[in-house]
Design a protein around this motif. Structure first.
Motif, PDB file in Angstrom:
ATOM      1  N   THR A   1       0.872  -1.188   0.000  1.00  0.00           N
ATOM      2  CA  THR A   1       0.000   0.000   0.000  1.00  0.00           C
ATOM      3  C   THR A   1       0.904   1.231   0.000  1.00  0.00           C
ATOM      4  OG1 THR A   1      -0.276  -0.279   2.394  1.00  0.00           O
ATOM      5  CG2 THR A   1      -2.012  -1.174   1.000  1.00  0.00           C
ATOM      6  N   SER A   2       0.877   2.059   1.041  1.00  0.00           N
ATOM      7  CA  SER A   2       1.779   3.219   1.025  1.00  0.00           C
ATOM      8  C   SER A   2       2.613   3.292   2.299  1.00  0.00           C
ATOM      9  CB  SER A   2       0.984   4.513   0.821  1.00  0.00           C
ATOM     10  OG  SER A   2       0.322   4.879   2.008  1.00  0.00           O
ATOM     11  N   ILE A   3       2.772   2.143   2.960  1.00  0.00           N
ATOM     12  CA  ILE A   3       3.630   2.084   4.155  1.00  0.00           C
ATOM     13  C   ILE A   3       4.917   1.341   3.797  1.00  0.00           C
ATOM     14  CG2 ILE A   3       3.882   1.108   6.483  1.00  0.00           C
ATOM     15  CD1 ILE A   3       0.874   1.561   6.871  1.00  0.00           C
ATOM     16  N   VAL A   4       6.044   1.931   4.213  1.00  0.00           N
ATOM     17  CA  VAL A   4       7.336   1.286   3.991  1.00  0.00           C
ATOM     18  C   VAL A   4       7.908   0.936   5.365  1.00  0.00           C
ATOM     19  CG1 VAL A   4       9.613   1.512   2.940  1.00  0.00           C
ATOM     20  CG2 VAL A   4       7.664   2.761   1.965  1.00  0.00           C
ATOM     21  N   ALA A   5       8.110  -0.363   5.594  1.00  0.00           N
ATOM     22  CA  ALA A   5       8.700  -0.816   6.873  1.00  0.00           C
ATOM     23  C   ALA A   5      10.138  -1.215   6.573  1.00  0.00           C
ATOM     24  CB  ALA A   5       7.905  -1.984   7.428  1.00  0.00           C
ATOM     25  N   PHE A   6      11.083  -0.616   7.313  1.00  0.00           N
ATOM     26  CA  PHE A   6      12.490  -0.834   6.981  1.00  0.00           C
ATOM     27  C   PHE A   6      13.360  -0.665   8.218  1.00  0.00           C
ATOM     28  CE2 PHE A   6      13.852   3.761   6.519  1.00  0.00           C
ATOM     29  CZ  PHE A   6      12.612   4.350   6.677  1.00  0.00           C
TER      30      PHE A   6
ATOM     31  N   PHE B   1       9.505  13.494   9.958  1.00  0.00           N
ATOM     32  CA  PHE B   1       8.878  12.850  11.126  1.00  0.00           C
ATOM     33  C   PHE B   1       8.511  11.433  10.721  1.00  0.00           C
ATOM     34  CE2 PHE B   1       5.907  11.719  14.344  1.00  0.00           C
ATOM     35  CZ  PHE B   1       5.929  12.668  15.363  1.00  0.00           C
ATOM     36  N   LEU B   2       9.106  10.465  11.401  1.00  0.00           N
ATOM     37  CA  LEU B   2       8.657   9.096  11.173  1.00  0.00           C
ATOM     38  C   LEU B   2       8.539   8.404  12.513  1.00  0.00           C
ATOM     39  CD1 LEU B   2      11.132   6.496   9.627  1.00  0.00           C
ATOM     40  CD2 LEU B   2      11.874   8.289  11.152  1.00  0.00           C
ATOM     41  N   THR B   3       7.882   7.244  12.512  1.00  0.00           N
ATOM     42  CA  THR B   3       7.668   6.516  13.752  1.00  0.00           C
ATOM     43  C   THR B   3       8.191   5.093  13.578  1.00  0.00           C
ATOM     44  OG1 THR B   3       5.379   6.161  13.025  1.00  0.00           O
ATOM     45  CG2 THR B   3       5.754   7.902  14.630  1.00  0.00           C
ATOM     46  N   GLY B   4       8.223   4.352  14.664  1.00  0.00           N
ATOM     47  CA  GLY B   4       8.772   3.001  14.623  1.00  0.00           C
ATOM     48  C   GLY B   4       7.765   1.974  15.109  1.00  0.00           C
ATOM     49  N   THR B   5       8.181   0.722  15.033  1.00  0.00           N
ATOM     50  CA  THR B   5       7.328  -0.358  15.526  1.00  0.00           C
ATOM     51  C   THR B   5       8.214  -1.573  15.764  1.00  0.00           C
ATOM     52  OG1 THR B   5       5.298  -1.614  15.110  1.00  0.00           O
ATOM     53  CG2 THR B   5       6.755  -1.286  13.217  1.00  0.00           C
ATOM     54  N   THR B   6       7.616  -2.683  16.168  1.00  0.00           N
ATOM     55  CA  THR B   6       8.374  -3.936  16.159  1.00  0.00           C
ATOM     56  C   THR B   6       7.694  -4.894  15.207  1.00  0.00           C
ATOM     57  OG1 THR B   6       7.140  -4.789  18.057  1.00  0.00           O
ATOM     58  CG2 THR B   6       9.239  -3.745  18.527  1.00  0.00           C
ATOM     59  N   LEU B   7       8.518  -5.676  14.521  1.00  0.00           N
ATOM     60  CA  LEU B   7       8.011  -6.661  13.561  1.00  0.00           C
ATOM     61  C   LEU B   7       8.737  -7.963  13.813  1.00  0.00           C
ATOM     62  CD1 LEU B   7       7.843  -4.716  10.193  1.00  0.00           C
ATOM     63  CD2 LEU B   7       5.954  -5.860  11.339  1.00  0.00           C
ATOM     64  N   GLY B   8       7.963  -8.997  14.084  1.00  0.00           N
ATOM     65  CA  GLY B   8       8.599 -10.286  14.359  1.00  0.00           C
ATOM     66  C   GLY B   8       9.639 -10.174  15.452  1.00  0.00           C
ATOM     67  N   GLY B   9       9.388  -9.320  16.426  1.00  0.00           N
ATOM     68  CA  GLY B   9      10.288  -9.219  17.579  1.00  0.00           C
ATOM     69  C   GLY B   9      11.467  -8.287  17.370  1.00  0.00           C
ATOM     70  N   THR B  10      11.630  -7.704  16.172  1.00  0.00           N
ATOM     71  CA  THR B  10      12.753  -6.774  15.994  1.00  0.00           C
ATOM     72  C   THR B  10      12.231  -5.356  15.748  1.00  0.00           C
ATOM     73  OG1 THR B  10      12.822  -7.243  13.640  1.00  0.00           O
ATOM     74  CG2 THR B  10      14.339  -8.499  15.013  1.00  0.00           C
ATOM     75  N   GLU B  11      13.095  -4.406  16.039  1.00  0.00           N
ATOM     76  CA  GLU B  11      12.721  -3.002  15.875  1.00  0.00           C
ATOM     77  C   GLU B  11      12.711  -2.627  14.394  1.00  0.00           C
ATOM     78  OE1 GLU B  11      11.820  -0.777  18.169  1.00  0.00           O
ATOM     79  OE2 GLU B  11      12.031  -2.266  19.761  1.00  0.00           O
TER      80      GLU B  11
ATOM     81  N   LEU C   1      11.577   0.708  11.441  1.00  0.00           N
ATOM     82  CA  LEU C   1      11.087   2.059  11.156  1.00  0.00           C
ATOM     83  C   LEU C   1       9.930   1.903  10.185  1.00  0.00           C
ATOM     84  CD1 LEU C   1      14.594   3.596  10.362  1.00  0.00           C
ATOM     85  CD2 LEU C   1      13.379   3.613  12.564  1.00  0.00           C
ATOM     86  N   ARG C   2       8.964   2.798  10.282  1.00  0.00           N
ATOM     87  CA  ARG C   2       7.899   2.743   9.271  1.00  0.00           C
ATOM     88  C   ARG C   2       7.565   4.161   8.812  1.00  0.00           C
ATOM     89  NH1 ARG C   2       3.431   4.272  11.078  1.00  0.00           N
ATOM     90  NH2 ARG C   2       1.941   3.297   9.696  1.00  0.00           N
ATOM     91  N   ALA C   3       7.461   4.292   7.505  1.00  0.00           N
ATOM     92  CA  ALA C   3       7.089   5.585   6.925  1.00  0.00           C
ATOM     93  C   ALA C   3       5.797   5.386   6.163  1.00  0.00           C
ATOM     94  CB  ALA C   3       8.190   6.080   5.993  1.00  0.00           C
ATOM     95  N   CYS C   4       4.804   6.184   6.502  1.00  0.00           N
ATOM     96  CA  CYS C   4       3.501   6.084   5.851  1.00  0.00           C
ATOM     97  C   CYS C   4       3.328   7.324   4.973  1.00  0.00           C
ATOM     98  CB  CYS C   4       2.418   6.015   6.921  1.00  0.00           C
ATOM     99  SG  CYS C   4       0.764   5.879   6.257  1.00  0.00           S
TER     100      CYS C   4
END
Ligand code: PLP
Length: 464
Positions: A391-396, A423-433, A435-438
């Protein structure tokens, strides 16, 4: 009232200058003290003074989401058409609970338009505007629970839940937290929520869903609700909706789709097949205040059959009787809100201004920008993608030359935010940190994406 003209001027100036300011900056202590700590004035103050306070003490400290380099969470810049009419909605100040007035009729139209845009079947009365998807989800879950209980020969409203088999809902490990909150709110408890595993692309596994339902049935529980995602908040993943719909149908469970952020991504060129199955949902939640930029707040709950929501919520005391309400009754009969704001005006204005073509262009442009960012990330030796971009979210992730990768990625969003250029925010994915840019803002450019990556590098280099 001259002040209304002054307010309009101030609004226009604010919007025209947003991109020239820092995206965000921390509120200085003295300003915060004034904002949060001020005393209730004993004597009233003139409008012109209040406007000066707004100009000098409020507008300088925005959340940042009007700026074209704001990539945080899922918060959009306001659509100008929505801003334009919001003051008029306040001037009319209706309650859109029901009745015979423009607010209610306009809401009927925009709910239908939203269903049409999302490719969801619509019948008259098949939805309502809400404060957001959190409330829309609670409404859909309550409707589903009412239908399931009726099918079992009882009435949740009359009988409550005591002594009944545990009601169970199924959400993916990447499902939004509002699903769990809704289940808790409705008294199902977190024990009534099954978290279904996702595949390598963060999509709910239909096989795992089927196995979980069968295990619950064998244990005497009462499965009733499956929630798929059309655009998860972490990565923008779209669940295999058609397969989930089939699993739900095979067990006569309510199939709900959370399209808060992503339902409209189906409008991007070539994206529609990914969303097959969305039209089979018993309910769909989506947020005009996300991708469309309708000024907050505006969510929407859509139903295949609105009768279940009405069955779950309708309560019309004598003082609200309306002999002329017609077959659909009042909007207030389909959800928990009695007095309801005029959300339809800002949504109508936004959609009318964009038209279907404008909505498709907005989605096409922002999804293309997300792919451009993903390509930049892919080509850079110091970055890596951690999820496909659908979609328009990039998780990296940033890959520092040395140090703890998780610790660095966890610290980056705050550091980037404080620098004020992006301005960007973060998250965890599969237990690792991660970054996500929407990307939601049509004014964002490729140059802005380069600045974002540069800001991440600079922030990482300057971490303590
Ligand atoms: C996928 C998804 N679902 C649900 C929600 C909750 O929506 P709201 O904040 O409008 O209540 C969000 C919010 O970001 C979301 O991204």
């Amino acid at each position: 009232m001259d002040e209304l003209h002054d307010a309009a001027d101030l609004t226009a100036r604010y919007l025209s200058e947003v991109d020239e300011r820092p995206v965000w900056r921390p509120v200085p202590a003295a300003a915060a003290e004034w904002l949060a700590g001020q005393e209730l004035p004993e004597a009233g103050r003139p409008l012109s003074e209040l406007l000066a306070d707004v100009r000098d003490r409020v507008l300088p400290y925005p959340m940042g989401n009007g700026h074209r380099r704001f990539f945080g969470w899922v918060n959009s810049a306001p659509a100008p058409a929505g801003v334009l009419v919001d003051q008029l909605a306040a001037a009319m100040n209706p309650s859109c609970a029901g009745g015979d007035h423009a607010g209610v009729l306009l809401e009927r139209a925009v709910v239908r338009w939203l269903a049409e845009l999302a490719g969801y079947p619509h019948r008259p009365g098949g939805g309502l505007l809400t404060s957001g998807t959190s409330l829309a989800t609670a409404i859909c879950l309550a409707a589903a629970r009412q239908r399931a209980a009726r099918a079992d020969g009882w009435d949740v409203r009359e009988d409550g839940l005591a002594g009944r088999p545990p009601f169970v809902v199924y959400v993916s490990a990447e499902g939004h937290s509002c699903l769990r909150k809704a289940a808790e709110l409705l008294g199902l408890g977190t024990r009534g929520v099954r978290t279904i595993q996702v595949d390598a692309e963060f999509r709910m596994s239909p096989a795992a869903l089927r196995a979980a339902i069968e295990a619950d049935l064998a244990a005497g529980a009462r499965p009733f609700f499956v929630a798929g995602s059309a655009g998860t908040v972490n990565t923008g993943a779209v669940d295999p909706l058609a397969e989930l719909a089939d699993v739900a149908a095979a067990h006569r469970l309510w199939f709900h789709v959370d399209g808060a952020y992503g339902a409209l991504a189906a409008l991007a060129p070539g994206a529609a097949p990914e969303f097959a199955g969305l039209a089979q949902a018993d309910s769909l939640a989506l947020d005009p205040h996300k991708w469309l930029g309708v000024p907050v707040d505006c969510g929407c709950a859509l139903f295949a059959d609105p009768a279940h929501a009405r069955d779950a919520f309708s309560l019309v005391p004598a003082y609200l009787r309306d002999e002329d309400a017609g077959d659909l009754g009042w909007f207030a009969e389909y959800g928990p809100e009695q007095t309801r704001p005029f959300r339809a005006l800002r949504t109508w204005a936004t959609l009318s201004h964009l038209g279907r073509t404008g909505v498709v262009e907005l989605v096409t442009r922002t999804t293309a920008l997300a792919r451009t960012l993903a390509a930049m990330v892919d080509q850079a030796p110091d970055f890596e993608l951690v999820a496909p971009v659908v979609t328009s979210i990039v998780a990296f992730r940033y890959r520092p030359a040395s140090g703890d990768v998780d610790a660095v990625n966890r610290a980056i969003p705050g550091a980037v935010q404080r620098r004020g250029r992006a301005f960007l925010t973060g998250t965890t994915l599969g237990g690792t940190e991660a970054l996500r840019a929407c990307v939601l803002n049509p004014a964002t450019t490729e140059a802005d994406l380069r600045i974002l990556l540069e800001e991440i590098r600079l922030s990482a280099a300057n971490l303590p």
